[in-house]
Structures are given as structure tokens and as C-alpha cells.
Design an enzyme around this catalytic site. Structure first.
Site, PDB file in Angstrom:
ATOM      1  N   ASP A  95      -3.164  47.332 -27.143  1.00 40.09           N
ATOM      2  CA  ASP A  95      -3.973  46.393 -26.347  1.00 40.09           C
ATOM      3  C   ASP A  95      -3.547  44.978 -26.722  1.00 40.09           C
ATOM      4  OD1 ASP A  95      -6.067  45.495 -24.577  1.00 40.09           O
ATOM      5  OD2 ASP A  95      -7.247  44.989 -26.340  1.00 40.09           O
ATOM      6  N   SER A  96      -3.926  44.031 -25.868  1.00 38.22           N
ATOM      7  CA  SER A  96      -3.637  42.630 -26.180  1.00 38.22           C
ATOM      8  C   SER A  96      -4.384  42.184 -27.445  1.00 38.22           C
ATOM      9  CB  SER A  96      -4.053  41.745 -25.003  1.00 38.22           C
ATOM     10  OG  SER A  96      -5.446  41.878 -24.777  1.00 38.22           O
ATOM     11  N   ASN A 111      -6.351  47.288 -19.410  1.00 38.76           N
ATOM     12  CA  ASN A 111      -6.251  47.364 -17.950  1.00 38.76           C
ATOM     13  C   ASN A 111      -5.220  46.396 -17.407  1.00 38.76           C
ATOM     14  OD1 ASN A 111      -8.804  49.018 -16.736  1.00 38.76           O
ATOM     15  ND2 ASN A 111      -9.262  48.130 -18.717  1.00 38.76           N
ATOM     16  N   THR A 112      -5.156  45.212 -18.018  1.00 41.09           N
ATOM     17  CA  THR A 112      -4.224  44.202 -17.521  1.00 41.09           C
ATOM     18  C   THR A 112      -2.788  44.717 -17.655  1.00 41.09           C
ATOM     19  OG1 THR A 112      -5.806  42.572 -18.320  1.00 41.09           O
ATOM     20  CG2 THR A 112      -3.642  41.761 -17.686  1.00 41.09           C
ATOM     21  N   CYS A 140     -12.035  46.371 -18.101  1.00 42.36           N
ATOM     22  CA  CYS A 140     -11.334  45.685 -19.186  1.00 42.36           C
ATOM     23  C   CYS A 140     -11.856  46.291 -20.481  1.00 42.36           C
ATOM     24  CB  CYS A 140     -11.621  44.184 -19.161  1.00 42.36           C
ATOM     25  SG  CYS A 140     -10.971  43.328 -20.615  1.00 42.36           S
ATOM     26  N   THR A 141     -10.942  46.680 -21.349  1.00 42.45           N
ATOM     27  CA  THR A 141     -11.362  47.417 -22.544  1.00 42.45           C
ATOM     28  C   THR A 141     -12.113  46.541 -23.549  1.00 42.45           C
ATOM     29  OG1 THR A 141      -9.177  47.081 -23.529  1.00 42.45           O
ATOM     30  CG2 THR A 141      -9.537  49.116 -22.296  1.00 42.45           C
ATOM     31  N   HIS A 142     -12.063  45.234 -23.369  1.00 42.91           N
ATOM     32  CA  HIS A 142     -12.851  44.349 -24.227  1.00 42.91           C
ATOM     33  C   HIS A 142     -14.344  44.376 -23.871  1.00 42.91           C
ATOM     34  CE1 HIS A 142      -9.014  42.569 -25.432  1.00 42.91           C
ATOM     35  NE2 HIS A 142      -9.629  41.730 -26.238  1.00 42.91           N
ATOM     36  N   TYR A 169      -4.195  38.372 -22.314  1.00 43.34           N
ATOM     37  CA  TYR A 169      -3.149  38.646 -21.326  1.00 43.34           C
ATOM     38  C   TYR A 169      -3.656  38.391 -19.899  1.00 43.34           C
ATOM     39  CZ  TYR A 169       0.053  41.279 -24.486  1.00 43.34           C
ATOM     40  OH  TYR A 169       0.938  41.666 -25.456  1.00 43.34           O
ATOM     41  N   GLY A 170      -4.987  38.432 -19.757  1.00 40.93           N
ATOM     42  CA  GLY A 170      -5.590  38.489 -18.421  1.00 40.93           C
ATOM     43  C   GLY A 170      -5.348  37.293 -17.537  1.00 40.93           C
TER      44      GLY A 170
HETATM   45  N1  DGL Z   1      -8.324  44.471 -22.907  1.00 39.72           N
HETATM   46  C1  DGL Z   1      -7.531  44.032 -21.812  1.00 39.72           C
HETATM   47  C2  DGL Z   1      -7.881  44.718 -20.525  1.00 39.72           C
HETATM   48  O1  DGL Z   1      -8.382  45.830 -20.567  1.00 39.72           O
HETATM   49  C3  DGL Z   1      -7.332  42.603 -21.539  1.00 39.72           C
HETATM   50  C4  DGL Z   1      -7.572  41.539 -22.203  1.00 39.72           C
HETATM   51  C5  DGL Z   1      -6.815  40.284 -22.081  1.00 39.72           C
HETATM   52  O2  DGL Z   1      -7.073  39.484 -21.186  1.00 39.72           O
HETATM   53  O3  DGL Z   1      -5.963  40.128 -22.940  1.00 39.72           O
HETATM   54  O4  DGL Z   1      -7.638  44.206 -19.474  1.00 39.72           O
END
Ligand code: DGL
Length: 282
Positions: A18-19, A82-83, A200-202, A50-51
Site C-alpha cells: 500500500d502507499s 485501490n488507487t 480506499c484501504t485507509h 498516491y491518491g
Molecule cells: N490506501 C490507498 C487506497 O486504497 C490510497 C491512499 C493514497 O492516497 O495514498 O486507495
């Protein structure tokens, strides 16, 4: 470009990428279901989020991470982001894997979530809350249209949610404003929504506040358990891959930022004391 090189061939752990911290919410569910395997978690915290980044940059960062995890002995890597799943997964599967090692696999988190939503929504109006990159990619709309063409999807970008988590502000009173305004905005745009995918996994780390502001009766869909079940099913169907995973029940954490900070935050998220090592992907 991922360089073709001498990759370790012996069995190894499952790579989870993940990011930053978000993938821990996926790792926790995967380990709950399959505690027998070894896992190697990599968070690119130094370059998160990353988003808000472009397609090319997310693709480049993600393939660096995949290449790194392959180099550490992983034969199977889960993009617990997800990103990265929206912007890099298909390109890595189509362009990079055949060149690098066609026997290795990289899987994402979007497909298992999309498969699940068909049985959950009754109104057939579904909301997706995700990073600006995931929403702009329209991956959820496209994937849901393929499997459940009767579902109307409304995507809501939540640009502040990942920074709140990455900066350890997810529990602060200030976070309430950003959580509430995005939920209100989504439901204003489609009041018939009965199910909301946290794409988003966050976001599960903001769950206390999400529950507080999401009206009763709306189902909040967390991905972790669906991703874990889908992975278990995949490994049952692909014995040749299952045999290339070591079974020591361990987990190792790698981060591109400060190891101590990652260790402290990850301890909170995972609910168990752990330490991390710092690595460089370039
Ligand atoms: N955890 C990431 C997701 O599921 C993204 C987070 C990010 O923006 O880095 O999209």
C-alpha cells in the site's frame, strides 16, 4: 520499467503493498483468515498519498514496489490499495509480468469488492468514497457495470481523508468536519443510496467518525473481509501458487519512511506490538 533480473525462486511470503498504512486494514483480515502463511508488508509512506498523483506516477511507484517484493522472494503480491489497483494493476499484469516472470501474480482489491456489492444493495443505488485518483479512473463504475448493470454508482472523492490517516489525525476533532462534509455531499447527490463502498484501504481507520455521520440504514462496505475471502478462494483453486508460499505464520513490515514511526502507528492499527524496517525502492 521493471527490470528482468534474477528473482529468488524458492517459496516466499505473500507480499502486501500500500502507499502507507491503509493496507494494514486488508492485511489484518487476510491474516485472520489465513494465519498459516508468511506475509511481507510494504508501505511507501515516504511517497504517500498516491491518491492525488497522476496515472504515470502511480504506475511507476507501484511497479517499483512490486519489483521490490518479488526481489524479496514473494511470488504473489496483493495491491492493498485501490488507487494502485485502479491505476497500475492492469498495466502491471499485461505489460510487466510477462516480461518479468509470467508465473508470479499481482492481485488487487477492487474486483472482490465489486463482486460483493451485488448482494448487498437493495435500492441498486451505491456510493463509492475513494481517493481523487480512484474516482477519476472510474474503475468502480466500469467494474460494477460489467457485473451488476442495474446498479447506479455515484463516486465521491475524499482528498483529505488519507492525509488525516497518514498524519495520525484520524481521531482528532478536526477530522469530523472533513468526514461529515463528504458523506453529506454524496447523499445529497443521490439520496437513494443504501450502500457505500469505502473504496480506499485507509478509510476503515476513520470508521468511528464515518459511522457517526452516515445515516442509519446505510450499509458501509469495508473491503478487508471480501479481499481475504477472495484470496483464500484463489489459493484453493491455484494449488501451484499456494505451494510457493511459506507457512511460518510470520509478518514483516517494511516502510520507505521512518521505521520507528511506522512501527508505532502500525502497532495501533494491528493491535499487536510490532517493529518495522526502512527500505528504499529506487
Ligand atoms: N490506501 C490507498 C487506497 O486504497 C490510497 C491512499 C493514497 O492516497 O495514498 O486507495
Amino acid at each position: 520499467m521493471i527490470q528482468k533480473g534474477a528473482l529468488p525462486t524458492a517459496p516466499g511470503p505473500i507480499g502486501v503493498f500500500d502507499s502507507g498504512y491503509g493496507g494494514l486494514t486488508i492485511l489484518r483480515q487476510i491474516r485472520r483468515l489465513m494465519p498459516q502463511y508468511d506475509y511481507l508488508y510494504l508501505g511507501d509512506n515516504a511517497r504517500a498519498p498516491y491518491g492525488t498523483r497522476s496515472f504515470d506516477v502511480v504506475y511507476e511507484f507501484t511497479r517499483q514496489a512490486v519489483r521490490f517484493l518479488f526481489g524479496q522472494g514473494c511470488h504473489l503480491v496483493i495491491l492493498a490499495c485501490n488507487t494502485a489497483s485502479a491505476k497500475a494493476l492492469r498495466s502491471i499484469q499485461q505489460n510487466d509480468l510477462p516480461e518479468l516472470d509470467p508465473q508470479r501474480r499481482v492481485l488487487g482489491v477492487i474486483r472482490p469488492t465489486v463482486e460483493a456489492v451485488g448482494d448487498i444493495s437493495k435500492s441498486r443505488h451505491v456510493g463509492v468514497m475513494a481517493t481523487p485518483g480512484t474516482i477519476r479512473s472510474t474503475t468502480y463504475e466500469l467494474e460494477i457495470a460489467k457485473l451488476h448493470p442495474d446498479i447506479r454508482v455515484t463516486g465521491e472523492a475524499c482528498p483529505m481523508w488519507v492525509p488525516l490517516v497518514e498524519n495520525d489525525e484520524y481521531d482528532s476533532p478536526g477530522a469530523d468536519y472533513f468526514v461529515r462534509e463528504r458523506i453529506d455531499n454524496l447523499l445529497r447527490r443521490d439520496p437513494d443510496i443504501d450502500s457505500v463502498i469505502l473504496g480506499c484501504t485507509h478509510y476503515p481507520l476513520l470508521m468511528g467518525k464515518i459511522r457517526r455521520y452516515m445515516p442509519q440504514g446505510i450499509c458501509i462496505i469495508e473491503q478487508g473481509s471480501y479481499v481475504a475471502e477472495s484470496l483464500q478462494d484463489y489459493l484453493t483453486r491455484h494449488g501451484e501458487m499456494a505451494r510457493r508460499i511459506t507457512c511460518g505464520g510470520s509478518v514483516r513490515f517494511l516502510t520507505t519512511e521512518r521505521a520507528e514511526t511506522f512501527g508505532q502507528n502500525a502497532t495501533t492499527f494491528m493491535g499487536e506490538p510490532l517493529s518495522a524496517e526502512r527500505v528504499s525502492l529506487r
